[in-house]
Design a protein around this motif. Sequence first.
Motif, mmCIF file in Angstrom:
data_model
loop_
_atom_site.group_PDB
_atom_site.id
_atom_site.type_symbol
_atom_site.label_atom_id
_atom_site.label_comp_id
_atom_site.label_asym_id
_atom_site.label_seq_id
_atom_site.Cartn_x
_atom_site.Cartn_y
_atom_site.Cartn_z
ATOM 1 N N ALA A 72 -11.714 -11.599 -3.095
ATOM 2 C CA ALA A 72 -10.659 -12.172 -2.252
ATOM 3 C C ALA A 72 -10.906 -11.923 -0.771
ATOM 4 O O ALA A 72 -10.235 -12.513 0.077
ATOM 5 N N GLY A 73 -11.839 -11.013 -0.456
ATOM 6 C CA GLY A 73 -12.140 -10.706 0.940
ATOM 7 C C GLY A 73 -11.477 -9.460 1.471
ATOM 8 O O GLY A 73 -11.328 -9.287 2.688
ATOM 9 N N ALA A 74 -11.076 -8.541 0.580
ATOM 10 C CA ALA A 74 -10.438 -7.300 1.012
ATOM 11 C C ALA A 74 -11.357 -6.479 1.906
ATOM 12 O O ALA A 74 -12.580 -6.484 1.733
ATOM 13 N N ALA A 75 -10.737 -5.751 2.830
ATOM 14 C CA ALA A 75 -11.504 -4.867 3.718
ATOM 15 C C ALA A 75 -11.631 -3.467 3.143
ATOM 16 O O ALA A 75 -12.452 -2.673 3.612
ATOM 17 N N GLY A 76 -10.817 -3.141 2.134
ATOM 18 C CA GLY A 76 -10.851 -1.817 1.536
ATOM 19 C C GLY A 76 -9.986 -1.773 0.293
ATOM 20 O O GLY A 76 -9.257 -2.728 -0.022
ATOM 21 N N LEU A 77 -10.053 -0.648 -0.414
ATOM 22 C CA LEU A 77 -9.321 -0.452 -1.663
ATOM 23 C C LEU A 77 -8.518 0.838 -1.593
ATOM 24 O O LEU A 77 -8.964 1.822 -0.994
ATOM 25 N N VAL A 78 -7.343 0.829 -2.215
ATOM 26 C CA VAL A 78 -6.520 2.037 -2.325
ATOM 27 C C VAL A 78 -6.318 2.329 -3.808
ATOM 28 O O VAL A 78 -5.913 1.440 -4.572
ATOM 29 N N LEU A 79 -6.591 3.575 -4.205
ATOM 30 C CA LEU A 79 -6.583 3.929 -5.627
ATOM 31 C C LEU A 79 -5.847 5.232 -5.863
ATOM 32 O O LEU A 79 -6.174 6.268 -5.285
ATOM 33 N N SER A 80 -4.840 5.169 -6.733
ATOM 34 C CA SER A 80 -4.156 6.382 -7.186
ATOM 35 C C SER A 80 -4.456 6.594 -8.665
ATOM 36 O O SER A 80 -4.736 5.641 -9.398
ATOM 37 N N PRO A 81 -4.404 7.835 -9.153
ATOM 38 C CA PRO A 81 -4.774 8.139 -10.539
ATOM 39 C C PRO A 81 -3.632 7.889 -11.519
ATOM 40 O O PRO A 81 -3.046 8.802 -12.089
ATOM 41 N N VAL A 82 -3.303 6.623 -11.710
ATOM 42 C CA VAL A 82 -2.219 6.236 -12.615
ATOM 43 C C VAL A 82 -2.688 6.349 -14.054
ATOM 44 O O VAL A 82 -3.791 5.925 -14.396
ATOM 45 N N SER A 83 -1.861 6.908 -14.931
ATOM 46 C CA SER A 83 -2.194 6.975 -16.344
ATOM 47 C C SER A 83 -0.950 7.335 -17.146
ATOM 48 O O SER A 83 -0.065 8.042 -16.643
ATOM 49 N N TYR A 84 -0.875 6.849 -18.385
ATOM 50 C CA TYR A 84 0.235 7.232 -19.261
ATOM 51 C C TYR A 84 0.171 8.724 -19.557
ATOM 52 O O TYR A 84 1.180 9.421 -19.578
ATOM 53 N N VAL A 85 -1.037 9.218 -19.784
ATOM 54 C CA VAL A 85 -1.279 10.651 -19.952
ATOM 55 C C VAL A 85 -1.849 11.169 -18.631
ATOM 56 O O VAL A 85 -2.843 10.630 -18.146
ATOM 57 N N PRO A 86 -1.233 12.179 -18.001
ATOM 58 C CA PRO A 86 -1.744 12.665 -16.717
ATOM 59 C C PRO A 86 -3.230 13.003 -16.801
ATOM 60 O O PRO A 86 -3.697 13.629 -17.760
#
Length: 299
Positions: A96-110
């Motif tokens: 899509a042409g993003a300049a960067g990514l943001v990522l959090s550690p989402v999970s049903y089990v921590p």
Amino acid sequence: MDFTGLIAYPVTPFAADGTVAVGALTGLVDGLAASRVDAITVLGSSGSFAYLDRSERSLVARTAIGAVGGRLPVAVGISSVGTREVLDAAVDAQEAGAAGLVLSPVSYVPLTDDEVLAQVRAVCAATDLPVCLYNNPGTTQFDYSLQVVAELAALPQVVAFKDTAADAATFNARHAELAPLVPGSFSHGVSGDLLMMTGEVAADAWHSGPAALLPDYYARLRAAVLGKDQREIDRVRHVLGPLVDHAAGLRKISGLHLLARACGVAAGDPRPPLLPSPGSELRELGRLLDVLESEFDDR
């Protein structure tokens, strides 16, 4: 993209039938591109990423990036419960042409440290976009240690860390402790609008949902904090703080949609199962917004 400065996280507007309101999103992001923010991130928590499917997330990313038209960097949130979906989102964002990514550690089990390390490395193998790690323990039940951040910062794509803390002193202590562990260009930004409202946290970046609705006021406060202008800090906090505090007391995401309505943004209601914040709160948000605008009617 270096993830520094004031980074606004807009809501994803929804139409009455629950679909993504492309026109409203275009208008919102276009306005942000002409404001005093330094970058925009779509599909963060504020953007209801968890309630959108892959095609909708791609639509939001493409719409926002197209509306900005290169005037500002646009990052895209790629968090998801499964790593397969995270990687799909990363590839879609890059296309899509993003300049960067943001990522959090989402999970049903921590997740464990090793699982987070593996997921971030997989993202970096799938894309060459710069990555901002996001520490959101209240939602994910995973709290980044500074040692894990430092290990991931050795990856060329990992350039930033969106962090939070219980109070300003704790964040500033973490900031000082992290600095010698990461490259000098690494951005350690703050997430948590009440931390920003203390006027005591400069950080390398402010990551904020309300800033997407109140960009010039947030920019004014950040400039005062960076310039150590205590008189201006106190002036802005006196009128911006109560509005931000009231919005923060509402239900997450739903409260932002109501604040958007108070600001004249057609964001619609949040997507079910989330329910709208009580309409009775709109009057108080409007009152606090009037106070804010009357103080800075020269802006």
